[in-house]
Write a protein that holds these residues in place. Structure first.
Motif, PDB file in Angstrom:
ATOM      1  N   THR A 277       5.163  16.291  33.551  1.00 47.24           N
ATOM      2  CA  THR A 277       4.958  16.880  32.229  1.00 47.24           C
ATOM      3  C   THR A 277       3.807  16.166  31.533  1.00 47.24           C
ATOM      4  OG1 THR A 277       7.270  17.552  31.952  1.00 47.24           O
ATOM      5  CG2 THR A 277       5.982  17.233  29.940  1.00 47.24           C
ATOM      6  N   ASN A 278       2.874  16.930  30.976  1.00 45.68           N
ATOM      7  CA  ASN A 278       1.717  16.375  30.276  1.00 45.68           C
ATOM      8  C   ASN A 278       1.604  16.980  28.888  1.00 45.68           C
ATOM      9  OD1 ASN A 278      -0.122  14.501  31.951  1.00 45.68           O
ATOM     10  ND2 ASN A 278       0.434  16.105  33.409  1.00 45.68           N
ATOM     11  N   ILE A 279       1.200  16.136  27.943  1.00 49.24           N
ATOM     12  CA  ILE A 279       1.073  16.551  26.549  1.00 49.24           C
ATOM     13  C   ILE A 279      -0.384  16.420  26.123  1.00 49.24           C
ATOM     14  CG2 ILE A 279       1.930  16.201  24.205  1.00 49.24           C
ATOM     15  CD1 ILE A 279       4.183  16.711  26.257  1.00 49.24           C
ATOM     16  N   SER A 280      -0.982  17.495  25.653  1.00 53.12           N
ATOM     17  CA  SER A 280      -2.329  17.406  25.080  1.00 53.12           C
ATOM     18  C   SER A 280      -2.227  16.904  23.637  1.00 53.12           C
ATOM     19  CB  SER A 280      -3.012  18.771  25.098  1.00 53.12           C
ATOM     20  OG  SER A 280      -4.193  18.738  24.314  1.00 53.12           O
ATOM     21  N   ASN A 281      -3.039  15.911  23.293  1.00 52.47           N
ATOM     22  CA  ASN A 281      -3.032  15.407  21.909  1.00 52.47           C
ATOM     23  C   ASN A 281      -4.367  15.626  21.203  1.00 52.47           C
ATOM     24  OD1 ASN A 281      -4.480  13.509  23.384  1.00 52.47           O
ATOM     25  ND2 ASN A 281      -3.679  11.759  22.234  1.00 52.47           N
ATOM     26  N   LEU A 282      -5.274  16.395  21.831  1.00 50.16           N
ATOM     27  CA  LEU A 282      -6.597  16.655  21.255  1.00 50.16           C
ATOM     28  C   LEU A 282      -7.113  17.999  21.739  1.00 50.16           C
ATOM     29  CD1 LEU A 282      -9.150  15.596  19.695  1.00 50.16           C
ATOM     30  CD2 LEU A 282      -9.902  14.634  21.887  1.00 50.16           C
ATOM     31  N   ARG A 283      -7.585  18.814  20.809  1.00 45.27           N
ATOM     32  CA  ARG A 283      -8.158  20.124  21.166  1.00 45.27           C
ATOM     33  C   ARG A 283      -9.458  19.956  21.944  1.00 45.27           C
ATOM     34  NH1 ARG A 283      -7.509  24.691  16.862  1.00 45.27           N
ATOM     35  NH2 ARG A 283      -9.655  25.057  17.540  1.00 45.27           N
ATOM     36  N   ASN A 284      -9.777  20.941  22.777  1.00 42.88           N
ATOM     37  CA  ASN A 284     -11.039  20.902  23.530  1.00 42.88           C
ATOM     38  C   ASN A 284     -12.263  20.904  22.621  1.00 42.88           C
ATOM     39  OD1 ASN A 284      -9.681  20.860  25.897  1.00 42.88           O
ATOM     40  ND2 ASN A 284     -10.207  22.934  26.549  1.00 42.88           N
ATOM     41  N   ASP A 285     -12.139  21.539  21.447  1.00 41.65           N
ATOM     42  CA  ASP A 285     -13.282  21.616  20.533  1.00 41.65           C
ATOM     43  C   ASP A 285     -13.264  20.494  19.492  1.00 41.65           C
ATOM     44  OD1 ASP A 285     -11.219  22.397  18.885  1.00 41.65           O
ATOM     45  OD2 ASP A 285     -11.941  24.448  18.596  1.00 41.65           O
ATOM     46  N   TYR A 286     -12.328  19.574  19.616  1.00 44.96           N
ATOM     47  CA  TYR A 286     -12.230  18.399  18.748  1.00 44.96           C
ATOM     48  C   TYR A 286     -11.944  18.747  17.280  1.00 44.96           C
ATOM     49  CZ  TYR A 286     -13.838  15.458  22.575  1.00 44.96           C
ATOM     50  OH  TYR A 286     -13.934  14.796  23.780  1.00 44.96           O
ATOM     51  N   ARG A 287     -11.548  19.973  17.009  1.00 45.27           N
ATOM     52  CA  ARG A 287     -11.262  20.361  15.628  1.00 45.27           C
ATOM     53  C   ARG A 287      -9.895  19.829  15.191  1.00 45.27           C
ATOM     54  NH1 ARG A 287     -14.663  24.305  13.659  1.00 45.27           N
ATOM     55  NH2 ARG A 287     -16.001  25.308  15.219  1.00 45.27           N
ATOM     56  N   LYS A 288      -9.695  19.777  13.879  1.00 46.95           N
ATOM     57  CA  LYS A 288      -8.399  19.389  13.342  1.00 46.95           C
ATOM     58  C   LYS A 288      -7.376  20.477  13.635  1.00 46.95           C
ATOM     59  CE  LYS A 288     -10.538  16.487   9.842  1.00 46.95           C
ATOM     60  NZ  LYS A 288     -10.845  16.282   8.416  1.00 46.95           N
ATOM     61  N   VAL A 289      -6.132  20.064  13.795  1.00 46.86           N
ATOM     62  CA  VAL A 289      -5.122  20.978  14.316  1.00 46.86           C
ATOM     63  C   VAL A 289      -4.357  21.686  13.200  1.00 46.86           C
ATOM     64  CG1 VAL A 289      -4.811  19.609  16.403  1.00 46.86           C
ATOM     65  CG2 VAL A 289      -3.350  19.156  14.421  1.00 46.86           C
ATOM     66  N   THR A 290      -3.788  22.806  13.559  1.00 50.04           N
ATOM     67  CA  THR A 290      -2.780  23.464  12.728  1.00 50.04           C
ATOM     68  C   THR A 290      -1.411  23.165  13.328  1.00 50.04           C
ATOM     69  OG1 THR A 290      -2.910  25.521  14.021  1.00 50.04           O
ATOM     70  CG2 THR A 290      -4.349  25.320  12.081  1.00 50.04           C
ATOM     71  N   VAL A 291      -0.385  23.125  12.476  1.00 47.28           N
ATOM     72  CA  VAL A 291       0.969  22.789  12.921  1.00 47.28           C
ATOM     73  C   VAL A 291       1.967  23.744  12.284  1.00 47.28           C
ATOM     74  CG1 VAL A 291       2.731  20.981  13.005  1.00 47.28           C
ATOM     75  CG2 VAL A 291       0.341  20.356  13.181  1.00 47.28           C
ATOM     76  N   TRP A 292       3.002  24.086  13.042  1.00 48.61           N
ATOM     77  CA  TRP A 292       4.036  24.987  12.526  1.00 48.61           C
ATOM     78  C   TRP A 292       4.739  24.376  11.322  1.00 48.61           C
ATOM     79  CZ3 TRP A 292       5.318  29.904  12.982  1.00 48.61           C
ATOM     80  CH2 TRP A 292       6.562  30.327  12.506  1.00 48.61           C
ATOM     81  N   ASN A 293       4.883  25.178  10.265  1.00 45.15           N
ATOM     82  CA  ASN A 293       5.575  24.760   9.059  1.00 45.15           C
ATOM     83  C   ASN A 293       6.876  25.554   8.937  1.00 45.15           C
ATOM     84  OD1 ASN A 293       6.277  25.067   6.047  1.00 45.15           O
ATOM     85  ND2 ASN A 293       4.768  23.411   6.001  1.00 45.15           N
ATOM     86  N   TYR A 294       8.010  24.858   8.958  1.00 48.79           N
ATOM     87  CA  TYR A 294       9.316  25.527   8.957  1.00 48.79           C
ATOM     88  C   TYR A 294       9.578  26.284   7.661  1.00 48.79           C
ATOM     89  CZ  TYR A 294      11.033  23.410  13.299  1.00 48.79           C
ATOM     90  OH  TYR A 294      11.222  23.070  14.610  1.00 48.79           O
ATOM     91  N   GLU A 295       9.087  25.770   6.544  1.00 46.12           N
ATOM     92  CA  GLU A 295       9.342  26.428   5.262  1.00 46.12           C
ATOM     93  C   GLU A 295       8.491  27.682   5.094  1.00 46.12           C
ATOM     94  OE1 GLU A 295      10.634  23.313   1.992  1.00 46.12           O
ATOM     95  OE2 GLU A 295       8.809  22.605   2.985  1.00 46.12           O
ATOM     96  N   LYS A 296       7.218  27.611   5.496  1.00 45.91           N
ATOM     97  CA  LYS A 296       6.315  28.758   5.363  1.00 45.91           C
ATOM     98  C   LYS A 296       6.412  29.706   6.553  1.00 45.91           C
ATOM     99  CE  LYS A 296       3.011  26.299   2.456  1.00 45.91           C
ATOM    100  NZ  LYS A 296       1.602  25.858   2.277  1.00 45.91           N
TER     101      LYS A 296
END
Length: 396
Positions: A277-296
């Motif tokens: 199992t592998n986890i990516s911690n950085l986008r290929n384009d080095y942009r800042k990430v979006t994250v799922w928001n449970y409330e919205k």
């Protein structure tokens, strides 16, 4: 003085980690938030006020305090400045940080509901602190972990003597390494040049493993052959660990026993990452990430580049699973299949991108019971009721 920790609005913002626990049970640094408060206050927490469905496991059934109560928001971490002000508080005085209340001193409350609904306008005097660590999102756990590790190491090991390490090992900066008793190692590297290393009782570190501080390893945890543990990482008790881990927090009884990368991530209790199992911690384009928001119920932008996976309790991945940058995984998932799974996986999901199936609740309980029994831990009635409550909710 009776001091009580309570869940503020931050509890919902810390999903999925807090779906199954109060904020005070979050681990970072060398211990939970609750244990850290008890260490700084030099006394036990009298009670934890949390959500009703969690209260039977984590709170006292009866609330009988009538005077001298110090109420503290669990999402704030103690420090010397804050503790000094806390002990000087008088009736109806509060402490704030950036317009958010940390604590209030009150001599009388009618009950738990009265505590959380107390009108702040009645407060006589307000103090403020210049600096405090505030855990408001799941990624705050690993973002602050290196700083907390360093402070905890100084605070928790002060005046204590480290045990010796047996075997043929390469030790760098020995004075910043603290070892509890009955640690088994041979042919490993401990490098504390960039930060301290704390290893708890009965830890097994197999041959070829490398630990580069700041790092904390909890009691009875095993690092398999060739493990590579980078700074900013906390691995709690009774875990089985292998592969490469960077700036991550792994709660107790979770496993990542094989090769594969885990970075800038948080794993809850009773999780298991299959081999490869592998986890990516950085986008290929080095942009800042979006994250799922449970409330919205949508993805929202963040100001961060590096976020791996945030995984709730009891979730598992099959061999060779691949997780995209900034993936949020709920509670009790079984993840498998080709390709990348979605970046948000609701609790109790079965499979990956091929289907959107839900695991039957009896199977959820069976899996939890089997895994916990293997570690001689009872899957209790209260554990089952918490999962049952969550199972009845949609999209969590």
């Amino acid at each position: 003085m009776n001091f009580i920790l309570y869940d503020g609005v931050e509890w919902k913002k810390l999903f999925p980690i807090t779906l199954t626990r109060p904020v005070s049970e979050i681990i970072l640094g060398l211990c939970t938030i609750k244990e850290r408060w008890e260490k700084y206050m030099k006394k036990n927490v009298e009670d934890v006020i949390t959500q009703p469905f969690l209260s039977k496991k984590y709170s006292k059934e009866e609330f009988s305090f009538f005077d001298n109560i110090l109420l503290i928001n669990s999402s704030f971490l103690p420090n010397e400045e804050l503790i000094q002000i806390l002990f000087s508080l008088k009736e109806n005085e509060t402490i704030f940080f950036q317009e958010k209340m940390i604590a209030i001193k009150k001599n009388f409350f009618k009950g738990k509901e009265d505590i959380l609904s107390f009108p702040l306008k009645k407060c006589k005097k307000t103090y403020s602190v210049k600096e405090v660590i505030h855990i408001q999102s799941p990624w705050d756990i690993f973002i602050n972990n290196e700083t907390v590790l360093k402070k905890d190491f100084m605070f928790f090991t002060k005046g204590k003597k480290s045990f010796s390490l047996l075997g043929n090992n390469n030790i760098i900066c020995r004075d910043k390494i603290f070892l509890e008793e009955n640690i088994k190692t041979n042919n490993v590297v401990l490098n504390a040049k960039d930060g301290p290393i704390y290893i708890d009782k009965k830890v097994v570190i197999m041959e070829g493993s490398i630990i580069r501080g700041p790092v904390a390893i909890g009691k009875n945890t095993t690092l398999n052959i060739g493990s590579k543990i980078y700074g900013g990482t906390t691995i709690a008790s009774f875990c089985k660990i292998g592969g490469e881990i960077f700036n991550s927090v792994i709660f107790s009884y979770s496993n990542k026993g094989h090769d594969g990368f885990l970075g800038n991530s948080v794993l809850g209790e009773w999780c298991n990452l299959g081999a490869g199992t592998n986890i990516s911690n950085l986008r290929n384009d080095y942009r800042k990430v979006t994250v799922w928001n449970y409330e919205k119920k949508d993805f929202v932008p963040t100001n961060f580049q590096f976020i791996g996976v945030i995984m709730g309790d009891h979730s598992k991945s099959a061999i060779n699973s691949q997780f995209n940058t900034a993936t949020i995984v709920g509670v009790s998932n079984s993840i498998f299949g080709y390709g990348f799974p979605p970046r948000y996986i609701p609790s109790f999901s079965l499979g990956g991108i091929q289907s959107k199936k839900r695991i039957p609740f009896n199977k959820v309980c069976e899996t939890a019971e089997i895994m916990m029994n293997r570690r001689n831990v009872n899957f209790s009635f209260l554990d089952k009721k918490i999962l049952e409550y969550l199972y009845q909710l949609l999209d969590i």
